[in-house]
Design a protein around this motif. Structure first.
Motif, PDB file in Angstrom:
ATOM      1  N   GLU A  17      51.210  43.868  30.715  1.00 35.09           N
ATOM      2  CA  GLU A  17      50.419  45.074  30.455  1.00 35.09           C
ATOM      3  C   GLU A  17      49.047  45.001  31.148  1.00 35.09           C
ATOM      4  N   GLU A  18      48.400  43.831  31.050  1.00 27.67           N
ATOM      5  CA  GLU A  18      47.070  43.702  31.662  1.00 27.67           C
ATOM      6  C   GLU A  18      47.164  43.703  33.183  1.00 27.67           C
ATOM      7  N   VAL A  19      48.202  43.030  33.725  1.00 29.32           N
ATOM      8  CA  VAL A  19      48.372  42.998  35.184  1.00 29.32           C
ATOM      9  C   VAL A  19      48.604  44.423  35.694  1.00 29.32           C
ATOM     10  N   ILE A  54      31.405  36.689  40.590  1.00 28.44           N
ATOM     11  CA  ILE A  54      32.587  36.399  39.773  1.00 28.44           C
ATOM     12  C   ILE A  54      32.391  37.167  38.469  1.00 28.44           C
ATOM     13  N   LEU A  55      33.117  38.267  38.384  1.00 27.39           N
ATOM     14  CA  LEU A  55      32.967  39.179  37.249  1.00 27.39           C
ATOM     15  C   LEU A  55      33.746  38.576  36.089  1.00 27.39           C
ATOM     16  N   ASP A  56      33.040  38.011  35.122  1.00 27.82           N
ATOM     17  CA  ASP A  56      33.769  37.349  34.038  1.00 27.82           C
ATOM     18  C   ASP A  56      33.226  37.782  32.683  1.00 27.82           C
ATOM     19  N   GLY A  57      34.138  37.901  31.733  1.00 28.85           N
ATOM     20  CA  GLY A  57      33.734  38.200  30.363  1.00 28.85           C
ATOM     21  C   GLY A  57      34.114  39.593  29.893  1.00 28.85           C
ATOM     22  N   ASN A  58      34.901  40.300  30.698  1.00 29.30           N
ATOM     23  CA  ASN A  58      35.309  41.650  30.287  1.00 29.30           C
ATOM     24  C   ASN A  58      36.135  41.626  28.995  1.00 29.30           C
ATOM     25  N   GLY A  59      37.056  40.682  28.925  1.00 25.37           N
ATOM     26  CA  GLY A  59      37.928  40.597  27.741  1.00 25.37           C
ATOM     27  C   GLY A  59      37.127  40.279  26.487  1.00 25.37           C
ATOM     28  N   ARG A  60      36.196  39.338  26.616  1.00 29.33           N
ATOM     29  CA  ARG A  60      35.382  38.961  25.457  1.00 29.33           C
ATOM     30  C   ARG A  60      34.480  40.113  25.016  1.00 29.33           C
ATOM     31  N   TRP A  61      33.983  40.862  25.991  1.00 31.90           N
ATOM     32  CA  TRP A  61      33.135  42.020  25.679  1.00 31.90           C
ATOM     33  C   TRP A  61      33.935  43.011  24.838  1.00 31.90           C
ATOM     34  N   PRO A 115      40.781  46.844  23.024  1.00 31.92           N
ATOM     35  CA  PRO A 115      41.711  46.105  23.879  1.00 31.92           C
ATOM     36  C   PRO A 115      40.992  45.562  25.117  1.00 31.92           C
ATOM     37  N   ARG A 116      41.510  44.467  25.692  1.00 38.04           N
ATOM     38  CA  ARG A 116      40.865  43.833  26.851  1.00 38.04           C
ATOM     39  C   ARG A 116      40.612  44.824  27.986  1.00 38.04           C
ATOM     40  N   THR A 117      41.554  45.761  28.128  1.00 37.50           N
ATOM     41  CA  THR A 117      41.435  46.717  29.236  1.00 37.50           C
ATOM     42  C   THR A 117      40.144  47.552  29.128  1.00 37.50           C
ATOM     43  N   ALA A 124      33.086  40.797  45.613  1.00 38.53           N
ATOM     44  CA  ALA A 124      33.375  40.854  44.175  1.00 38.53           C
ATOM     45  C   ALA A 124      34.806  40.394  43.924  1.00 38.53           C
ATOM     46  N   PHE A 125      34.950  39.465  42.989  1.00 40.70           N
ATOM     47  CA  PHE A 125      36.271  38.906  42.663  1.00 40.70           C
ATOM     48  C   PHE A 125      36.938  39.849  41.656  1.00 40.70           C
ATOM     49  N   THR A 126      37.804  40.721  42.138  1.00 42.68           N
ATOM     50  CA  THR A 126      38.385  41.720  41.238  1.00 42.68           C
ATOM     51  C   THR A 126      39.787  41.369  40.744  1.00 42.68           C
ATOM     52  N   PHE A 127      40.489  40.486  41.472  1.00 44.89           N
ATOM     53  CA  PHE A 127      41.808  40.049  40.987  1.00 44.89           C
ATOM     54  C   PHE A 127      42.169  38.764  41.720  1.00 44.89           C
ATOM     55  N   GLY A 156      37.357  46.452  28.353  1.00 45.66           N
ATOM     56  CA  GLY A 156      36.319  45.620  28.976  1.00 45.66           C
ATOM     57  C   GLY A 156      36.325  45.783  30.488  1.00 45.66           C
ATOM     58  N   HIS A 157      37.532  45.879  31.073  1.00 48.63           N
ATOM     59  CA  HIS A 157      37.599  46.091  32.529  1.00 48.63           C
ATOM     60  C   HIS A 157      37.009  47.451  32.890  1.00 48.63           C
ATOM     61  N   LEU A 158      37.334  48.447  32.082  1.00 46.78           N
ATOM     62  CA  LEU A 158      36.779  49.795  32.332  1.00 46.78           C
ATOM     63  C   LEU A 158      35.251  49.748  32.297  1.00 46.78           C
ATOM     64  N   GLU A 166      45.631  33.885  40.541  1.00 45.76           N
ATOM     65  CA  GLU A 166      46.051  33.321  39.244  1.00 45.76           C
ATOM     66  C   GLU A 166      46.151  34.407  38.155  1.00 45.76           C
ATOM     67  N   ASN A 167      45.573  35.572  38.409  1.00 52.36           N
ATOM     68  CA  ASN A 167      45.571  36.621  37.370  1.00 52.36           C
ATOM     69  C   ASN A 167      46.956  37.200  37.087  1.00 52.36           C
ATOM     70  N   TRP A 168      47.933  36.912  37.961  1.00 55.56           N
ATOM     71  CA  TRP A 168      49.296  37.400  37.700  1.00 55.56           C
ATOM     72  C   TRP A 168      49.868  36.785  36.429  1.00 55.56           C
ATOM     73  N   SER A 169      49.279  35.683  35.977  1.00 52.01           N
ATOM     74  CA  SER A 169      49.828  35.022  34.783  1.00 52.01           C
ATOM     75  C   SER A 169      49.363  35.709  33.494  1.00 52.01           C
ATOM     76  N   ARG A 170      48.554  36.742  33.577  1.00 51.33           N
ATOM     77  CA  ARG A 170      48.158  37.482  32.376  1.00 51.33           C
ATOM     78  C   ARG A 170      49.330  38.345  31.895  1.00 51.33           C
ATOM     79  N   SER A 171      49.179  38.985  30.767  1.00 49.46           N
ATOM     80  CA  SER A 171      50.287  39.782  30.216  1.00 49.46           C
ATOM     81  C   SER A 171      50.673  40.876  31.213  1.00 49.46           C
ATOM     82  N   PHE A 200      47.709  47.169  34.320  1.00 53.50           N
ATOM     83  CA  PHE A 200      46.459  47.911  34.199  1.00 53.50           C
ATOM     84  C   PHE A 200      45.521  47.579  35.362  1.00 53.50           C
ATOM     85  N   LEU A 201      45.391  46.291  35.668  1.00 53.96           N
ATOM     86  CA  LEU A 201      44.449  45.888  36.727  1.00 53.96           C
ATOM     87  C   LEU A 201      44.885  46.412  38.095  1.00 53.96           C
ATOM     88  N   MET A 202      46.215  46.459  38.332  1.00 56.14           N
ATOM     89  CA  MET A 202      46.710  47.031  39.596  1.00 56.14           C
ATOM     90  C   MET A 202      46.317  48.503  39.680  1.00 56.14           C
TER      91      MET A 202
HETATM   92  C1  IPE Z   1      37.059  39.326  34.338  1.00 60.26           C
HETATM   93  O1  IPE Z   1      36.944  39.294  32.940  1.00 60.26           O
HETATM   94  C2  IPE Z   1      38.084  40.338  34.768  1.00 60.26           C
HETATM   95  C3  IPE Z   1      38.750  40.181  36.061  1.00 60.26           C
HETATM   96  C4  IPE Z   1      38.096  40.126  37.188  1.00 60.26           C
HETATM   97  C5  IPE Z   1      40.216  40.170  36.088  1.00 60.26           C
HETATM   98  P1  IPE Z   1      38.032  38.539  32.063  1.00 60.26           P
HETATM   99  O2  IPE Z   1      39.226  39.412  31.928  1.00 60.26           O
HETATM  100  O3  IPE Z   1      38.304  37.199  32.679  1.00 60.26           O
HETATM  101  O4  IPE Z   1      37.316  38.394  30.667  1.00 60.26           O
HETATM  102  P2  IPE Z   1      37.376  37.138  29.657  1.00 60.26           P
HETATM  103  O5  IPE Z   1      37.002  35.918  30.448  1.00 60.26           O
HETATM  104  O6  IPE Z   1      38.758  37.058  29.115  1.00 60.26           O
HETATM  105  O7  IPE Z   1      36.351  37.479  28.611  1.00 60.26           O
END
Ligand code: IPE
Ligand code: MG
Length: 251
Positions: free
Chosen positions: A76-78, A20-27, A34-36, A63-66, A38-40, A69-74, A80-82
């Motif tokens: 712009e972020e959705v 479960i890849l988590d914390g990209n946005g916080r990084w 920008p949050r994106t 690997a949980f990549t999307f 972190g995904h990069l 529930e992630n459709w509820s993000r902005s 980007f992730l697509m």
């Molecule tokens: C995980 O990081 C990214 C995805 C798999 C979509 P997050 O985007 O959830 O990062 P935080 O939790 O906001 O820091």
């Protein structure tokens, strides 16, 4: 730096590791980006971890990549992730293929919000690498366990209605055979980065007896050395699968 496998029993590595890849946005936020961004940055972490899995001889990584529930993000972020999930496949599939990696996709691919090109490229990558057997790398994309189990129930019900399955004979193996990746084995070890301690609708059925490992670091900081540390910790645990064996109490 070469991988330090000291203390690891290569005969007893987990067969299937869920990430479960988590914390990209916080990084990214911590760097004023920008949050994106972190995904990069998370891409290198994922593929370094895959290298580690290959060195360890792990057979399955999901690997949980999307998530569903992630459709509820902005928007712009959705968007980007697509784009990013598709771009990553196109850039990585040749090297993964050369390494003997079979690429699979678990998720609701009928969802009309998934761009057609993306769907097509996932199908192509799966087809291209279908004959590989060194590592099964599953991208859980538009994945949600409850939906997966509900879809399996619907498929089984349809077969029962058509007289192809006797409802009395539906058992755990029947359900498992109707999940999105029917040959996926149970998960032995789930790793969730960033200090969160949740499953978030990831592999609920498959991780019934999984061990959990929660490194407090953000996903872009994770790498193959952390994977080895997770495997060491996993091997130190006593997995009893509900039996008592020689332990006192608990299950
Ligand atoms: C995980 O990081 C990214 C995805 C798999 C979509 P997050 O985007 O959830 O990062 P935080 O939790 O906001 O820091
Ligand atoms: Mg998160």
């Amino acid at each position: 730096m070469s991988l330090d496998l000291s203390g690891v029993d290569l005969e007893r590595v987990p067969r299937h590791v869920g990430l479960i890849l988590d914390g990209n946005g916080r990084w990214a936020n911590a760097r004023g980006l920008p949050r994106t961004a972190g995904h990069l940055a998370g891409e290198a972490a994922l593929f370094d971890t895959v290298e580690g899995a290959l060195e360890l001889g792990i057979e399955w990584v999901t690997a949980f990549t999307f998530s569903t529930e992630n459709w509820s993000r902005s928007e712009e972020e959705v968007e980007f992730l697509m784009w990013f999930n598709e771009d990553l496949l196109l850039r990585r599939r040749d090297e993964l293929h050369a390494q003997g990696v079979r690429m699979l996709f678990a998720g609701d691919m009928d969802d009309p919000r998934i761009p057609d090109r993306n769907r097509r490229h996932m199908a192509e990558a799966a087809e291209m690498t279908a004959g590989n057997d060194r590592l099964n790398l599953v991208f859980a994309f538009n994945y949600g366990s409850r939906r997966e189990i509900a879809r399996a129930a619907a498929a089984i019900a349809a077969k029962a209605a058509a007289g192809e399955i006797d409802p009395e004979e539906v058992d755990e193996d029947t359900v498992a055979a109707h999940l999105w990746v029917p040959d996926m084995p149970d998960v032995d070890l789930v790793i969730r980065s960033s200090g969160e301690h949740r499953l978030s609708n990831f592999l609920l059925w498959q991780s019934a007896y999984a061990e959990f490992y929660f490194p407090g670091i953000l996903w872009p900081d994770f790498n193959r050395h952390h994977l080895v540390e997770a495997v060491r910790e996993y091997q130190a645990r006593d997995r009893r699968f509900g039996s008592a064996r020689d332990a006192v109490g608990g299950n």
